[in-house]
Every structure is written in C-alpha cells, then in structure tokens.
Design an enzyme around this catalytic site. Structure first.
Site, mmCIF file in Angstrom:
data_model
loop_
_atom_site.group_PDB
_atom_site.id
_atom_site.type_symbol
_atom_site.label_atom_id
_atom_site.label_comp_id
_atom_site.label_asym_id
_atom_site.label_seq_id
_atom_site.Cartn_x
_atom_site.Cartn_y
_atom_site.Cartn_z
ATOM 1 N N GLN A 80 -43.130 34.004 62.458
ATOM 2 C CA GLN A 80 -41.999 33.756 61.543
ATOM 3 C C GLN A 80 -42.344 34.165 60.106
ATOM 4 O O GLN A 80 -41.848 33.563 59.147
ATOM 5 C CB GLN A 80 -41.574 32.289 61.620
ATOM 6 C CG GLN A 80 -40.816 31.938 62.893
ATOM 7 C CD GLN A 80 -39.490 32.680 63.026
ATOM 8 O OE1 GLN A 80 -38.933 33.171 62.046
ATOM 9 N NE2 GLN A 80 -38.991 32.783 64.242
ATOM 10 N N SER A 81 -43.185 35.163 59.951
ATOM 11 C CA SER A 81 -43.584 35.613 58.615
ATOM 12 C C SER A 81 -42.405 36.199 57.835
ATOM 13 O O SER A 81 -41.726 37.126 58.295
ATOM 14 C CB SER A 81 -44.678 36.679 58.761
ATOM 15 O OG SER A 81 -44.809 37.419 57.562
ATOM 16 N N ASN A 82 -42.184 35.659 56.652
ATOM 17 C CA ASN A 82 -41.166 36.218 55.758
ATOM 18 C C ASN A 82 -41.601 37.582 55.227
ATOM 19 O O ASN A 82 -40.781 38.475 55.017
ATOM 20 C CB ASN A 82 -40.938 35.279 54.568
ATOM 21 C CG ASN A 82 -40.376 33.943 54.994
ATOM 22 O OD1 ASN A 82 -39.329 33.884 55.622
ATOM 23 N ND2 ASN A 82 -41.082 32.867 54.676
#
Ligand SMILES: *Cc1c(COP(=O)(O)O)cnc(C)c1O
Length: 341
Positions: A80-82
């Site tokens: 879920q890395s921005n």
C-alpha cells in the site's frame, strides 16, 4: 535561480498541483483550548490520484531521470505504498515503464484496493516479496531488476524507498518557498512545523528549507516506524549526501533535527482502535481525512504532545498533511467495528 547564499535548485519537472492551501483548523484549535492556532498545509491536494508528499520529491527525482534519458523507473515499498502509487501514475503520465518491488503477501493483493489497485490500473509491473525476504534482499532485488531491464535493451533508473535521497531533499526545500508566503499572508511567526516521518525525506527537506528560506520555524517529525535514533541518523545522512552531491556550503551537521518518538504503536501500518477513533473524530469535526499509516499516527502524536505542553512556546502549529487517503481503504472493516462501538 541562483541567490546570494550560493545555491540553486537542480532541474525540476512540474508535476504537482501547486501551491497547496494552508488552512486553519479553528474548531479543533478552540476545542483544544491551549490558546494555539492549528494549521494544516494541504499537501494531500497536490493532485487527485497523484496526491500527497511524494510528488514534490518526484518532481526533482523524475527530472533527474528524464535528463539521463531513461525509459524505465524501478522503485520499492509496501503493497500500500503511496510512493509506489505516485511513481506508477507519474511514470504512466510521462510515458515511462514502471517496475515496483513490493513488500507484502499475496492475500494483500487478492482483493485489489487502495494504492495497489491504482498501481495495477496504470500498468506498473509488480513483483511481490514477503516482508522478511524483502528486507534482507532489497539491494539484490533492485540490482536484479536493473540488470533484467538492461538485458531487454531498456534504460532503467532506480529510485530508493520514498524517494528519500540527496535529490528528493529538494522537494520540501521548494515547499518551504510556499510556506514562507503562507506565513506572511497568515501572519504566522516562528511556528512549529510537524510532519509524519516514514523514510525521512520530507523532514530532511523541511529542515533544509527552513534554513534556506529563513522561515524561523521549528521542524519536528513524528516517526511512524523505527525509532528516534534511526531517523536522526537517516535524516542527517540524507542531508550530508545532498550537501555533497550539490556542493552546498551549509553546515548541515549543526542543523537541529527533532524526532518525536512514541507513536509508532504496535508497528508500521498497524492501527489501534483508538487511532481509528481519532481519525473518525477529525473527519467529523473538520472534514479532515487522515490515514492510519502516516498522517493519522503523526496527528495523534501531535495532539498528545500539545496536551503535554511540548509546543507551548509557539502560537502557531503547522501540520503538513502528506496525503495517504488511499491507505484508508484496507482498514474499512476495523473502522466499521470501531464506529459501531
Ligand atoms: C511517505 C509518506 C510520509 C512520510 O514521508 P517520508 O518523506 O517518507 O518521511 C508521510 N505521509 C504519507 C501519506 C506518506 O505517503
């Protein structure tokens, strides 16, 4: 732009919607009753899908990549890395291939949601590794990916975690130009600036920008992983690399780096019910959307520190909203449970 203190920005590619607004949180300030005014720098509004702090760093990082004539970007982060989402979208926008080395389990990708949904949607190539393996082998995984793309006749470019490196520092140095104007317009003097620190590049840039643009602020980062010792070292290391790469005349060793530790909770991306309850409170009170991984934890820390009197010497506290809205979705079930209590 060259100025009298002997530094200039490197090349920058305009990719973010700037300037972002600085807004007061008046209902919350009144409720806190500490006499201070709380402000929020809306860097969650740097774009729609491309929102958050990473695009400010990537304006410089991708300009560097484009100047080298690359056609493929390789980077890494959690599922879920921005940062990976911003890179995937910007890569598509610029006509570059994007290869993401992600840390996580196949279960986390079973139902595509949040950031990784957008990664897949815009055609990023994804390889997934369990956390332990990823941490131990990241360097080798990056080297392998670089080699593979070279063998296919491509010209790849590696961006480190969160784009927090010598180049990325410029993103928030530049943001401090905006803050300087915001502070003049809003009559803010000697504020405390507070941000979430995950890979340290945002804080490193703010520390540098505070000096270069003479904001007269105190900058503090609230860490959402690791600990104070790790971030003091990491941020100073990034500043030293930045100084060296751009031959800057600054005594970066003497710059004050404040890390406020104690709000990681059970670990990176692990959210307590109490944290989610605060996120819901802020959404209701101010229409402010925080995420459970970064901004929520930092904001929770900020409110706790205000209550403890940590910022009593400042009239104005400016929280940098670094984005993260797509990280909220994976907590939907937990949030429902919290709200129904
Ligand atoms: C990456 C990120 C941060 C942390 O910024 P760093 O420069 O990595 O320390 C904070 N908030 C959000 C929403 C992020 O995605």
């Amino acid at each position: 732009m060259i100025n009298n203190t002997g530094w200039r920005y490197p090349e920058r590619k305009a990719l973010a919607c700037l300037p972002t607004p600085l807004q007061p949180l008046d209902r919350l300030s009144r409720q806190l009753g500490s006499g201070q005014r709380l402000w929020i720098k809306r860097d969650d509004l740097t774009g729609c899908a491309i929102s958050g702090n990473k695009v400010r760093k990537l304006e410089f990082t991708l300009a560097d990549a484009l100047s080298k004539g690359v056609d493929t970007i390789i980077t890494c982060g959690g599922v879920q890395s921005n940062h990976c989402r911003a890179t995937a979208l910007l890569g598509a926008q610029l006509g570059l291939n994007v290869h993401l080395i992600l840390r996580g389990t196949p279960e986390e990708m079973e139902v595509l949601s949040g950031n990784v949904l957008l990664d897949v949607l815009c055609g990023a190539e994804i390889e997934l590794h369990p956390a332990g393996y990823y941490s131990k082998n990241l360097k080798a995984l990056a080297d392998d990916a670089l080699k593979r793309h070279e063998q296919q006749g491509r010209k790849p470019y590696w961006i480190t975690t969160g784009a927090s490196d010598a180049v990325g520092v410029w993103g928030y140095v530049k943001a401090c130009e905006e803050l300087r104007e915001d502070f003049v317009r809003c009559s803010i003097v000697s504020p405390h600036i507070v941000c979430a620190s995950g890979s340290g590049g945002t804080q490193a840039g703010l520390v540098a920008g505070n000096i270069l643009h003479e904001l007269g602020a105190t900058v503090s980062g609230i860490n959402v992983c690791d600990d104070e010792k790790y971030f003091l070292k990491k941020i100073l290391a990034d500043l030293k690399l930045w100084k060296k790469k751009y031959r800057l005349p600054f005594a970066v060793d003497e710059w004050k780096i404040n890390v406020i530790d104690g709000y990681v909770g059970e670990g990176y991306a692990k959210a307590s019910d109490e944290l989610l309850a605060m996120i819901a409170d802020m959404a209701r009170m101010e229409g402010l959307i925080l995420d459970p991984v970064y901004t929520g934890k930092a904001f929770y820390g900020l409110l706790s520190e205000i209550a403890r009197g940590t910022f009593d010497d400042a009239e104005d506290i400016v929280f940098i909203h670094t984005g993260g809205i797509f990280g909220l979705q994976p907590y939907a079930e937990q949030l429902r449970a919290v709200l129904s209590q």
